[in-house]
Design a protein around this motif. Structure first.
Motif, mmCIF file in Angstrom:
data_model
loop_
_atom_site.group_PDB
_atom_site.id
_atom_site.type_symbol
_atom_site.label_atom_id
_atom_site.label_comp_id
_atom_site.label_asym_id
_atom_site.label_seq_id
_atom_site.Cartn_x
_atom_site.Cartn_y
_atom_site.Cartn_z
ATOM 1 N N PHE A 254 -0.949 -2.551 -11.550
ATOM 2 C CA PHE A 254 -0.554 -1.064 -11.008
ATOM 3 C C PHE A 254 1.039 -0.166 -11.555
ATOM 4 C CE2 PHE A 254 -1.378 -4.432 -8.496
ATOM 5 C CZ PHE A 254 -2.252 -4.025 -7.305
ATOM 6 N N ASP A 255 0.668 1.035 -11.485
ATOM 7 C CA ASP A 255 1.715 2.174 -11.982
ATOM 8 C C ASP A 255 3.370 1.700 -11.648
ATOM 9 O OD1 ASP A 255 2.537 4.046 -10.495
ATOM 10 O OD2 ASP A 255 0.196 3.380 -9.265
ATOM 11 N N LYS A 256 4.420 1.954 -12.428
ATOM 12 C CA LYS A 256 5.050 1.729 -12.204
ATOM 13 C C LYS A 256 6.309 2.012 -10.750
ATOM 14 C CE LYS A 256 7.243 1.576 -17.185
ATOM 15 N NZ LYS A 256 7.800 1.790 -17.924
ATOM 16 N N LEU A 257 5.644 3.247 -10.671
ATOM 17 C CA LEU A 257 6.576 3.897 -9.432
ATOM 18 C C LEU A 257 5.644 3.333 -8.112
ATOM 19 C CD1 LEU A 257 6.364 7.654 -10.234
ATOM 20 C CD2 LEU A 257 7.962 5.423 -10.176
ATOM 21 N N SER A 258 4.796 2.263 -8.641
ATOM 22 C CA SER A 258 4.016 1.779 -7.069
ATOM 23 C C SER A 258 4.773 1.165 -6.933
ATOM 24 C CB SER A 258 2.416 2.201 -7.320
ATOM 25 O OG SER A 258 1.641 3.594 -7.534
ATOM 26 N N SER A 259 4.852 -0.220 -7.465
ATOM 27 C CA SER A 259 5.730 -1.416 -8.065
ATOM 28 C C SER A 259 7.171 -0.720 -7.566
ATOM 29 C CB SER A 259 6.049 -1.940 -8.859
ATOM 30 O OG SER A 259 4.477 -2.285 -9.267
ATOM 31 N N VAL A 260 7.955 0.247 -7.627
ATOM 32 C CA VAL A 260 9.122 0.479 -7.173
ATOM 33 C C VAL A 260 9.382 0.970 -5.956
ATOM 34 C CG1 VAL A 260 11.038 2.548 -7.404
ATOM 35 C CG2 VAL A 260 10.018 1.616 -9.976
ATOM 36 N N PHE A 261 8.127 1.573 -5.639
ATOM 37 C CA PHE A 261 8.436 1.978 -4.105
ATOM 38 C C PHE A 261 7.718 0.226 -2.743
ATOM 39 C CE2 PHE A 261 5.821 2.089 0.181
ATOM 40 C CZ PHE A 261 5.945 3.276 0.432
ATOM 41 N N ILE A 262 7.171 -0.797 -4.027
ATOM 42 C CA ILE A 262 7.228 -1.857 -2.906
ATOM 43 C C ILE A 262 8.471 -2.155 -2.305
ATOM 44 C CG2 ILE A 262 6.130 -4.106 -2.910
ATOM 45 C CD1 ILE A 262 3.799 -3.186 -3.867
ATOM 46 N N SER A 263 9.346 -2.574 -3.637
ATOM 47 C CA SER A 263 10.647 -2.796 -3.438
ATOM 48 C C SER A 263 11.814 -2.302 -3.289
ATOM 49 C CB SER A 263 11.451 -2.669 -5.505
ATOM 50 O OG SER A 263 11.956 -1.650 -5.910
ATOM 51 N N ASN A 264 11.057 -1.052 -2.547
ATOM 52 C CA ASN A 264 12.211 -1.156 -1.149
ATOM 53 C C ASN A 264 13.743 -0.124 -1.885
ATOM 54 O OD1 ASN A 264 12.615 0.312 1.809
ATOM 55 N ND2 ASN A 264 13.904 -0.620 2.345
ATOM 56 N N THR A 265 13.835 0.710 -3.030
ATOM 57 C CA THR A 265 14.882 1.274 -3.626
ATOM 58 C C THR A 265 15.334 1.921 -3.417
ATOM 59 O OG1 THR A 265 14.136 -0.293 -6.332
ATOM 60 C CG2 THR A 265 15.342 1.455 -6.085
ATOM 61 N N ASN A 266 16.013 2.368 -3.113
ATOM 62 C CA ASN A 266 16.616 3.382 -2.917
ATOM 63 C C ASN A 266 18.234 3.451 -2.995
ATOM 64 O OD1 ASN A 266 17.074 5.947 -1.255
ATOM 65 N ND2 ASN A 266 18.510 4.069 0.070
ATOM 66 N N THR B 288 26.163 0.622 -14.775
ATOM 67 C CA THR B 288 27.434 0.473 -13.792
ATOM 68 C C THR B 288 27.534 0.185 -12.725
ATOM 69 O OG1 THR B 288 27.752 3.487 -14.097
ATOM 70 C CG2 THR B 288 29.161 2.036 -15.901
ATOM 71 N N THR B 289 28.068 -0.317 -11.502
ATOM 72 C CA THR B 289 28.143 -1.024 -10.387
ATOM 73 C C THR B 289 27.624 0.309 -9.879
ATOM 74 O OG1 THR B 289 29.215 -2.614 -11.000
ATOM 75 C CG2 THR B 289 28.659 -2.173 -8.646
ATOM 76 N N PRO B 290 26.343 0.613 -9.173
ATOM 77 C CA PRO B 290 26.130 2.226 -7.721
ATOM 78 C C PRO B 290 27.431 1.410 -6.909
ATOM 79 C CG PRO B 290 24.241 -0.002 -8.175
ATOM 80 C CD PRO B 290 25.110 -0.354 -9.037
ATOM 81 N N GLU B 291 26.768 2.410 -5.839
ATOM 82 C CA GLU B 291 27.780 2.549 -4.470
ATOM 83 C C GLU B 291 27.052 1.516 -3.816
ATOM 84 O OE1 GLU B 291 27.614 5.771 -2.524
ATOM 85 O OE2 GLU B 291 29.373 7.425 -4.073
ATOM 86 N N GLY B 292 27.900 0.919 -2.981
ATOM 87 C CA GLY B 292 26.834 -0.734 -2.109
ATOM 88 C C GLY B 292 26.464 -0.443 -1.457
ATOM 89 N N ALA B 293 25.013 -1.164 -1.148
ATOM 90 C CA ALA B 293 23.832 -1.028 -0.708
ATOM 91 C C ALA B 293 22.751 -0.276 -1.668
ATOM 92 C CB ALA B 293 23.687 -0.372 0.693
ATOM 93 N N GLY B 294 23.313 0.163 -2.454
ATOM 94 C CA GLY B 294 22.256 0.644 -3.599
ATOM 95 C C GLY B 294 21.026 -0.359 -4.549
ATOM 96 N N GLY B 295 19.843 0.657 -4.320
ATOM 97 C CA GLY B 295 19.090 -0.508 -5.163
ATOM 98 C C GLY B 295 18.036 -1.019 -4.990
ATOM 99 N N PRO B 296 17.599 -2.108 -5.648
ATOM 100 C CA PRO B 296 16.243 -2.435 -4.487
ATOM 101 C C PRO B 296 16.371 -4.023 -2.910
ATOM 102 C CG PRO B 296 16.992 -3.887 -6.409
ATOM 103 C CD PRO B 296 17.674 -2.881 -6.951
ATOM 104 N N ASN B 297 15.764 -3.993 -2.188
ATOM 105 C CA ASN B 297 15.949 -4.800 -1.326
ATOM 106 C C ASN B 297 15.163 -5.812 -0.584
ATOM 107 O OD1 ASN B 297 18.244 -3.029 0.062
ATOM 108 N ND2 ASN B 297 16.610 -1.115 -0.227
ATOM 109 N N TYR B 298 13.451 -4.879 -1.018
ATOM 110 C CA TYR B 298 12.624 -6.892 -1.491
ATOM 111 C C TYR B 298 12.510 -6.611 0.248
ATOM 112 C CZ TYR B 298 13.221 -6.195 -6.462
ATOM 113 O OH TYR B 298 13.726 -5.761 -7.349
ATOM 114 N N PRO B 299 12.263 -5.705 0.818
ATOM 115 C CA PRO B 299 12.387 -6.653 2.556
ATOM 116 C C PRO B 299 10.993 -6.984 2.419
ATOM 117 C CG PRO B 299 11.269 -4.629 2.303
ATOM 118 C CD PRO B 299 12.356 -4.749 1.043
ATOM 119 N N ASN B 300 10.347 -7.385 2.314
ATOM 120 C CA ASN B 300 9.261 -8.247 2.702
ATOM 121 C C ASN B 300 9.144 -10.245 1.507
ATOM 122 O OD1 ASN B 300 8.567 -6.178 4.231
ATOM 123 N ND2 ASN B 300 7.292 -5.580 2.715
ATOM 124 N N MET B 301 10.039 -10.303 0.905
ATOM 125 C CA MET B 301 10.191 -11.226 0.148
ATOM 126 C C MET B 301 10.705 -12.599 1.594
ATOM 127 S SD MET B 301 10.569 -10.180 -4.072
ATOM 128 C CE MET B 301 11.033 -11.735 -4.221
#
Length: 212
Positions: free
Chosen positions: A111-123, A199-212
């Motif tokens: 799979f392409d990178k951006l499809s995998s990023v989408f699945i990770s629920n990164t925000n 550097t550390t981003p603002e809280g709650a930012g990043g991957p969430n992996y909701p379906n793991m």
């Protein structure tokens, strides 16, 4: 995650007890008595053996070493091997290698990178300051691109770093898509010029992996 929890516990206990200066000592003690330390000790020579003997021989020797470590609780005939270079210093010049023509993702097994990023629920919040910083904005194009082929565009698993050009291939520009970052910190470690700082981003930012 476990080491982060240990660090938080050590910091909290030190603050409550009024001994903030003891945080590092308490954390190290907690780490060395945890299951994380035991598991990492067993596999400590896996990569150094691959580097020293190559994939085939190093892999076979590494499996034997892991088996001995597991049975003995951490003993190795090799002791604790050391890396003689950092990951950044191990990056070779692009002129020593041929570009790899990777096949396009088939959408089934690859799979392409951006499809995998989408699945990770990164925000990341769009209006927050970018947490990926360049010490010198000129280095990616003036140094890393001609010398190393700008490896950030290749090793980043989330397509955060891109080298954009005009249609005729001119005017290369380095772009950072910080919104896609999955916080692996590969760029901070591997960048040959050590120019990228995670550097550390603002809280709650990043991957969430909701379906793991």
């Amino acid at each position: 995650m476990k080491t982060g929890m240990l660090a938080a516990d050590a910091a909290y206990d030190a603050v409550i007890a009024g001994r903030e200066g003891d945080v590092l000592t308490a954390y190290e003690e907690a780490y060395k008595t945890s299951w994380v330390y035991k598991e990492l000790k067993i596999v400590r020579n896996a990569k150094p053996l691959l580097t020293k003997f190559g994939t085939m021989i190093g892999g076979a020797v590494g499996m034997f070493d892991l088996w001995v470590n597991h049975l003995t609780g951490g003993f190795s005939f090799f002791g604790t091997m050391k890396h003689h270079k950092t990951d950044a210093a191990s990056t070779e010049l692009a002129s020593k290698h041929k570009p790899i023509a990777y096949p396009k993702p088939d959408g089934k097994l690859s799979f392409d990178k951006l499809s995998s990023v989408f699945i990770s629920n990164t925000n990341h919040a769009e209006d927050q300051p970018a947490h990926l910083k360049l010490l010198d904005p000129s280095v990616p194009i003036n140094v890393n691109l001609p010398k190393y082929g700008e490896p950030a565009r290749l090793y980043c698993p989330a397509g955060v770093y891109e080298v954009l050009r005009n249609e005729d291939g001119s005017n290369p520009r380095f772009q950072i898509n910080a919104q896609n970052c999955v916080h692996c910190k590969t760029c901070d470690i591997k960048d040959p010029s050590q120019n990228i700082v995670w550097t550390t981003p603002e809280g709650a930012g990043g991957p969430n992996y909701p379906n793991m």
